[in-house]
Design an enzyme around this catalytic site. Structure first.
Site, PDB file in Angstrom:
ATOM      1  N   CYS A  29      12.167  24.363  -1.058  1.00 44.08           N
ATOM      2  CA  CYS A  29      13.289  23.756  -0.338  1.00 44.08           C
ATOM      3  C   CYS A  29      13.776  22.440  -0.963  1.00 44.08           C
ATOM      4  O   CYS A  29      14.881  21.997  -0.686  1.00 44.08           O
ATOM      5  CB  CYS A  29      12.938  23.554   1.126  1.00 44.08           C
ATOM      6  SG  CYS A  29      11.623  22.357   1.387  1.00 44.08           S
ATOM      7  N   ASP A  47       8.551  28.613   9.135  1.00 43.60           N
ATOM      8  CA  ASP A  47       8.354  29.490   7.963  1.00 43.60           C
ATOM      9  C   ASP A  47       7.328  28.917   6.977  1.00 43.60           C
ATOM     10  O   ASP A  47       7.410  29.157   5.778  1.00 43.60           O
ATOM     11  CB  ASP A  47       9.696  29.736   7.256  1.00 43.60           C
ATOM     12  CG  ASP A  47      10.374  28.423   6.860  1.00 43.60           C
ATOM     13  OD1 ASP A  47       9.757  27.344   7.034  1.00 43.60           O
ATOM     14  OD2 ASP A  47      11.521  28.471   6.380  1.00 43.60           O
TER      15      ASP A  47
END
Ligand code: FE
Length: 173
Positions: A107, A151
């Site tokens: 990310c 997640d």
């Protein structure tokens, strides 16, 4: 004589690198010393106004920590760091995460699967940008750290997606 010169050269290099580190540590200490609320041992909750934080904190930290800003992905200093150590709140020094709970996330922000203690962070509903996210705050100073998502990897399957600027890293365990 040749060996003596070589030895002297190595010694000089060692001294030079040591003084460089000392200078860096001095700069870090000055930043903390200018912040009377910074403590890695005092866990008392802080009630400090944003106006006061604005006078104390560097601009980039104030923007993220007190105005719920987000640093650009892949730009922070810790997103891909694998160094062992402890992450503290950059605003108040509260102990937040251990490197053992950090995982490689794609990310672009430093990501952890759990905080160092359950009560070292707080959670808040965040409805900004037309979506519902869970904001993560430092429990001691209520500064914005980032968000938490579902997640992450085992054992918690959580992803604490943090801003590097809100974290203060100390290498070593
Ligand atoms: Fe804090």
């Amino acid at each position: 004589m040749k060996y003596f010169k070589m030895l002297a050269g190595i010694l000089m290099m060692m001294l030079y690198s040591c003084s460089g580190n000392a200078q860096k540590n001095d700069q870090m200490d000055n930043a903390r010393n200018n912040n009377p609320y910074y403590s890695r041992t005092d866990t008392t909750h802080l009630n400090v106004s944003d106006a006061e934080w604005k006078k104390i904190l560097p601009h980039d930290l104030y923007e993220v920590a007190r105005e719920q800003g987000t640093e650009r992905a892949f730009t922070g200093k810790y997103w891909d760091s694998e160094t062992k150590g402890t992450y503290y709140c950059a605003v108040c020094g509260n102990k937040l995460f251990l490197s053992d709970a950090k995982f490689a996330s794609s990310c672009g922000w430093p990501s952890f699967f759990e905080p160092v203690r359950k009560n070292s962070v707080l959670y808040k509903d965040d409805y900004s940008y037309g979506m519902h996210r869970i904001e993560v705050e430092c429990a001691r100073c209520n500064s914005h750290l980032g968000h938490i998502f579902d997640d992450g990897p085992p054992p918690t399957h959580k992803r604490f997606c943090m801003n590097s600027v809100s974290l203060d890293f100390e290498p070593g365990i």
